[in-house]
Write an enzyme that holds these catalytic residues in place. Structure first.
Site, PDB file in Angstrom:
ATOM      1  N   SER A  12       0.649  -1.185  -0.042  1.00 45.80           N
ATOM      2  CA  SER A  12      -0.108   0.064  -0.329  1.00 45.80           C
ATOM      3  C   SER A  12       0.895   1.194   0.071  1.00 45.80           C
ATOM      4  O   SER A  12       1.750   1.400  -0.959  1.00 45.80           O
ATOM      5  CB  SER A  12      -1.056  -0.025   1.071  1.00 45.80           C
ATOM      6  OG  SER A  12      -1.834   1.024   1.179  1.00 45.80           O
ATOM      7  N   THR A  13       0.741   2.187   1.111  1.00 47.61           N
ATOM      8  CA  THR A  13       1.624   3.214   1.136  1.00 47.61           C
ATOM      9  C   THR A  13       2.982   2.856   1.077  1.00 47.61           C
ATOM     10  O   THR A  13       3.430   2.046   1.827  1.00 47.61           O
ATOM     11  CB  THR A  13       1.557   4.097   2.294  1.00 47.61           C
ATOM     12  OG1 THR A  13       0.140   3.769   2.632  1.00 47.61           O
ATOM     13  CG2 THR A  13       1.966   5.475   2.678  1.00 47.61           C
ATOM     14  N   HIS A  39      -2.696  -0.800  -3.233  1.00 46.16           N
ATOM     15  CA  HIS A  39      -3.810  -0.304  -2.939  1.00 46.16           C
ATOM     16  C   HIS A  39      -3.639   1.088  -3.933  1.00 46.16           C
ATOM     17  O   HIS A  39      -2.648   1.849  -3.730  1.00 46.16           O
ATOM     18  CB  HIS A  39      -3.786   0.141  -1.599  1.00 46.16           C
ATOM     19  CG  HIS A  39      -4.226  -0.849  -0.749  1.00 46.16           C
ATOM     20  ND1 HIS A  39      -3.954  -0.791   0.599  1.00 46.16           N
ATOM     21  CD2 HIS A  39      -4.583  -2.163  -0.868  1.00 46.16           C
ATOM     22  CE1 HIS A  39      -4.165  -2.166   1.479  1.00 46.16           C
ATOM     23  NE2 HIS A  39      -4.806  -3.016   0.433  1.00 46.16           N
ATOM     24  N   MET A 133      -0.089   0.864   5.452  1.00 43.08           N
ATOM     25  CA  MET A 133      -0.601   1.291   6.648  1.00 43.08           C
ATOM     26  C   MET A 133      -2.119   0.179   6.644  1.00 43.08           C
ATOM     27  O   MET A 133      -2.533  -0.053   5.804  1.00 43.08           O
ATOM     28  CB  MET A 133      -1.096   2.638   6.971  1.00 43.08           C
ATOM     29  CG  MET A 133      -2.128   3.072   5.853  1.00 43.08           C
ATOM     30  SD  MET A 133      -2.331   4.974   6.186  1.00 43.08           S
ATOM     31  CE  MET A 133      -0.877   5.866   5.914  1.00 43.08           C
ATOM     32  N   ASP A 136      -4.341  -5.039   5.778  1.00 44.02           N
ATOM     33  CA  ASP A 136      -4.741  -5.814   4.653  1.00 44.02           C
ATOM     34  C   ASP A 136      -3.626  -7.091   4.350  1.00 44.02           C
ATOM     35  O   ASP A 136      -2.520  -6.641   4.192  1.00 44.02           O
ATOM     36  CB  ASP A 136      -5.086  -5.084   3.439  1.00 44.02           C
ATOM     37  CG  ASP A 136      -5.767  -5.584   2.256  1.00 44.02           C
ATOM     38  OD1 ASP A 136      -6.263  -6.665   2.528  1.00 44.02           O
ATOM     39  OD2 ASP A 136      -5.640  -5.132   1.342  1.00 44.02           O
TER      40      ASP A 136
END
Length: 192
Positions: A12-13, A39, A133, A136
């Protein structure tokens, strides 16, 4: 057999630079497909896949329709949707599907891993959870490891955000914890 393994990656991030470090060392003839749930909004995943494809020896594509899962190919889930594994008579495929509200982030790592476990079985899977973050992927990759698969979590010292991989480590689901720039070496060692 090791020939049939499939790598499932969640990030993600901070994911795009982590994906550079994961994918750029892999040779064009890397024996396993790699499925990536990063993401992102839909407008970003196509350019990400094209940039990685230029940068890397492996072939990188955005998944916008059902696609056969091939060795040496990396499949980036389309943003604002989920990516799932499905079985067709000719073999497993990966496809984009409308996101489900019970999953908070998209493309959902948990949904991707759940469908991979359902159709391929844990012993054929290697889960890799990198920077991001939230949590998931942590629960499903812990299950993947318990059911006989292998898992790698990015170490805290290289993660931009040690949320997702940190949750996997806390849950006891990480078989290997390693800096992001060493994940490719671990995959190559397992593949040789």
């Amino acid at each position: 057999a090791a020939a049939d393994m499939i790598v499932v990656v969640g990030c993600s991030t901070g994911g795009p630079p982590a994906l550079d470090l994961l994918l750029s060392p892999l040779p064009a003839d890397f024996p396993w497909p790699i499925l990536v749930a990063q993401h992102m909004p839909a407008s970003f995943t196509g350019p990400l896949a094209r940039r990685l494809d230029r940068l890397c020896a492996v072939t990188v594509v955005e998944v916008t329709r059902p696609m056969a899962i091939l060795p040496g190919h990396v499949y980036i889930g389309k943003g604002d949707a989920d990516m799932i594994v499905s079985l067709r008579p000719e073999g497993p495929v990966v496809m984009a599907t409308p996101s489900l509200p019970e999953f908070r982030w998209h493309p959902s790592v948990d949904r991707l891993v759940t469908t991979a476990l359902q159709h391929l079985g844990a012993e054929r899977l290697i889960g890799v959870l990198m920077t991001g973050m939230g949590n998931d992927g942590a629960v499903t990759m812990t299950r993947l490891r318990k059911e006989g698969g292998r898992t790698i979590a990015e170490a805290e010292e290289t993660a931009i955000v040690w949320g997702m991989p940190g949750e996997l480590v806390k849950a006891g689901g990480a078989q290997v914890v390693t800096p992001v720039d060493a994940i490719a070496d671990r995959l190559l060692a397992w593949a040789s």
